[in-house]
Design an enzyme around this catalytic site. Structure first.
Site, PDB file in Angstrom:
ATOM      1  N   ASP A  64       0.808  -1.209   0.000  1.00 40.71           N
ATOM      2  CA  ASP A  64       0.000   0.000   0.000  1.00 40.71           C
ATOM      3  C   ASP A  64       0.847   1.267   0.000  1.00 40.71           C
ATOM      4  OD1 ASP A  64      -2.617   1.210   0.091  1.00 40.71           O
ATOM      5  OD2 ASP A  64      -2.182   1.792   2.151  1.00 40.71           O
ATOM      6  N   MET A 111      -7.879   5.342   3.011  1.00 39.08           N
ATOM      7  CA  MET A 111      -8.058   6.535   2.173  1.00 39.08           C
ATOM      8  C   MET A 111      -6.841   6.839   1.311  1.00 39.08           C
ATOM      9  SD  MET A 111     -11.101   7.549   2.758  1.00 39.08           S
ATOM     10  CE  MET A 111     -10.988   9.116   1.897  1.00 39.08           C
ATOM     11  N   ARG A 112      -5.778   6.048   1.441  1.00 42.88           N
ATOM     12  CA  ARG A 112      -4.579   6.356   0.676  1.00 42.88           C
ATOM     13  C   ARG A 112      -4.844   6.273  -0.821  1.00 42.88           C
ATOM     14  NH1 ARG A 112      -1.074   3.627   3.381  1.00 42.88           N
ATOM     15  NH2 ARG A 112      -0.194   5.376   4.503  1.00 42.88           N
ATOM     16  N   ALA A 113      -5.677   5.341  -1.248  1.00 44.69           N
ATOM     17  CA  ALA A 113      -5.961   5.196  -2.676  1.00 44.69           C
ATOM     18  C   ALA A 113      -6.597   6.469  -3.242  1.00 44.69           C
ATOM     19  CB  ALA A 113      -6.882   4.001  -2.909  1.00 44.69           C
TER      20      ALA A 113
END
Length: 689
Positions: free
Chosen positions: A193, A274-276
């Protein structure tokens, strides 16, 4: 002039070049993970990127690359108030797979710190990579403790070095680029990720393109400087375009409608966290700047999704990375912006330089990504009804294509489950992992010893205890301890190691009943998933008919083992001895290759021995005793079912010197489930009363 292979001379690989260039335009995108088969120029393209990055302005003499306009207030080389500025090229620092912790984060001179009170710190690779590129080739083979350090530095933008109360901190913001061959194992989800974008690369199947690759490579090998000179103009043009895109980037507008598109797309694909969303927003902005626009369009969002989401959709190591483009188009249209993406864009011409492919626009030739979980060509055969104990003969409608007599098609595995912990007894010294007890560099402290080579983990109490009796002889007259090299003691630590888990799977006719073999495959898949989580190597030996085969030599790729297991047909007699002897040969070779990695043999069988010689039972017993003589830790997973059981798997386990466990007992929740059932039965009986 640099003699690295020019970036613009790389043939094809539009996705890879585009992803690298977007990170050059906006380092905040978060790096690139390049997945692909061996020999596809992954490392060549990454190393060539460093020459395209604009130079850096740094504080002269600062080993940590502080920016003169905003120096790090906690820089170990600070303060920088009166330092002059200097300009140098951006660095690409390579992290070797076998690097030590001190090489990565830096080393503190413990002896000087204790005796002189001086923070004598030697910067590591994280300091060198600050404001540049940190490149990890074969990142999936990186040791777990180094992965943890990378995660910490990437999350905080800083590296901390702690040694017995002495602390050093410095900034460490870098572009993380990794390459890997999926055949050698997958990455931990946490590290996966951390990569902003991912790209799948494969060698072209077009003969003309392959010819051009060979032609350019031979020309480069014959005269690197001359070859680089021929591409100098294209390199300069691409470098100028990166600078222009960087200058335009702050002016790019990311509207609310586009943000809703991004959020809806991430929600539709059920990505974690929420990184995406953040990475997609930054990537779409960089795409617009790369195209010379100040407005983000729907096509930018679509391209950003293709680069940022595939590796974030994986739920297990058995899932193939990829994105369903039809589902992507539906998600984008459901919350479309002013400019809806064209689901069927015209293909771009073949790239040949910086003005085509990634150099000519953001959409350059994205090949279709693999979609969904792996499928097996013969799985429809597995859904057909089959006999309970014997396989269908060749030539019947329900036989596998090309199957011989007594062989039936592969069946689907049952749903994997969480397994009980299987470990190797004793204390090992193998590679760091999460299965068996071992002496490691990380873990709980169990004692002290004299250091072998450089001191890494100081045992303070033991060091003081060793130095204390000599203080008067050494002329100590004031506060502080006079410490010499002979006084230093290394902390002895105990943690966990990864093992070689070799599966010997019985695929004979006695195992061939469809429901039974499905349960067996589900159990092996569960053990494979457990091996992935515990960082083991795995191998697969299968036996049926008259022989045994090495379906998969020992590897770190558990998904490769799962794929071989999924396609495994069954039928024929049970050559148990052949399976055990083949497993013995595999383990003998692996002991020579990696003597520190202890093996765990997992035999999955009902214990029957009906093939392989005039006295198969005696042969199997002798083969089992070979493993016991070698001291191999063994577990027999007893697959025998039904009200009448022969107990043959238990006898085999005794011959192996190991333990036997049934399929039901293999489940980690089997006892909890039994308790729940007893409670349910008790409450039902009370209600009936």
């Amino acid at each position: 002039m640099s003699t690295l292979y020019p970036f613009t001379a790389v043939v094809g690989m539009d996705d890879l070049r585009l992803a690298l260039l977007l990170n050059a335009v906006s380092p905040a995108v978060g790096g690139v993970l390049v997945r692909g088969e061996k020999g596809t120029a992954k490392s060549t393209a990454v190393r060539a990127l460093a020459d395209l990055l604009p130079g850096l302005t740094v504080v002269a003499g600062c080993r940590f690359s502080c920016a003169p306009a905003a120096p790090d207030p906690q820089c170990p080389d600070g303060p920088h108030d009166d330092r002059a500025a200097a300009t140098r090229p951006a660095r690409m620092v390579e992290l070797p797979v076998g690097a030590s912790e001190d090489r990565l984060v830096g080393a503190l001179d413990i002896e000087r710190a204790l005796s002189e009170g001086v923070k004598a710190f030697e910067p590591g690779l994280l300091a060198q990579a600050h404001r540049g590129i940190l490149y990890v080739d074969e990142v999936n083979l990186l040791h777990d403790h180094l992965v943890d350090l990378l995660l910490d530095a990437a999350a905080m933008g800083a590296s901390h070095v702690e040694r017995e109360g002495v602390s050093v901190r410095h900034a460490a913001r870098f572009l993380l680029v990794g390459t890997m061959n999926p055949e050698e194992g997958e990455l931990r989800p946490q590290l996966l990720d951390r990569f902003g974008l991912t790209v799948e690369v494969a060698a072209s199947r077009d003969p003309e393109q392959r010819v051009e690759v060979v032609r350019r490579r031979l020309a480069y090998d014959d005269d690197p400087a001359g070859f680089a000179a021929r591409w100098a103009d294209e390199e300069a043009a691409l470098r100028e375009r990166i600078v222009a895109a960087r200058a335009l980037l702050p002016q790019v507008v990311l509207g609310d409608a586009t943000l809703r598109q991004i959020a809806a797309t991430c929600a539709a694909f059920e990505v974690d966290g929420m990184r995406a969303d953040i990475v997609m927003a930054r990537t779409a902005t960089a795409l617009a700047a790369w195209a010379g626009r100040t407005e983000v369009l729907g096509e930018d969002v679509r391209q950003a999704a293709l680069l940022a989401l595939p590796h974030r959709r994986r739920r297990s190591p058995f899932d193939a990375p990829g994105l369903d483009e039809d589902k992507l188009d539906q998600a984008l249209e459901k919350c479309g912006g002013d400019d809806e993406p064209d689901p069927d864009p015209e293909p771009d011409p073949e790239p040949d330089g910086p003005d085509s492919g990634p150099g000519g626009g953001p959409g350059g030739g994205i090949p279709p990504q693999p979609q969904g979980p792996r499928s097996t060509a013969d799985q429809p055969q597995a859904d057909r009804p089959q006999g309970p104990d014997t396989a269908p003969a060749a030539g019947r409608p329900d036989a596998a294509p090309g199957a011989s007599a007594g062989e039936q098609a592969a069946v689907r595995a049952a749903e994997p489950f969480r397994t009980k912990m299987l470990s190797v007894p004793g204390l090992g010294e193998g590679a760091a992992g999460r299965r068996s007890r071992a002496r490691t560099e990380h873990g709980r402290t169990t004692g002290a010893r004299r250091p072998q080579g450089a001191l890494t983990k100081l045992h303070l109490a033991a060091t003081v205890h060793a130095a204390a009796p000599h203080q008067r002889a050494r002329g100590r007259s004031g506060p502080g301890l006079v410490v010499r090299r002979d006084d230093l003691r290394q902390a002895a630590r105990e943690g966990r190691e990864g093992n070689l888990v070799l599966f010997a799977v019985d695929a004979s006719g006695s195992m061939a009943a469809r429901q039974r073999m499905g349960a067996v495959k589900g159990a092996v898949l569960s053990l494979l998933l457990d091996a992935y989580q515990r960082r083991d190597k795995v191998g697969l030996v299968t036996f049926r008919g008259t022989t045994a085969d090495v379906a998969l030599p020992p590897t770190s790729s558990v998904d490769a083992a799962a794929a071989r297991l999924e396609r495994l047909p069954t039928g024929g007699r049970t050559p148990l001895a052949a399976g055990l002897l083949k497993a013995h040969d595999v383990l003998r070779v692996e002991r020579l290759r990696d003597p520190s990695r202890r093996p765990l043999l997992v035999v999955v069988t009902d214990g029957r021995a009906t093939g392989g010689g005039p006295d198969p039972v005696a042969l199997a017993g002798r083969a089992a005793r070979l493993h016991a003589a070698d001291g191999t830790a063994s577990v027999v997973v007893d697959c025998e079912t039904g009200p009448v059981r022969l107990g043959l798997a238990g006898r085999l386990a005794a011959e192996l010197g190991g333990a036997a466990i049934t399929l039901d007992e293999l489940r980690a929740d089997s006892i909890a489930g039994l308790v729940r059932n007893i409670r349910t039965m008790g409450s039902d009986s009370r209600r009936a009363a």
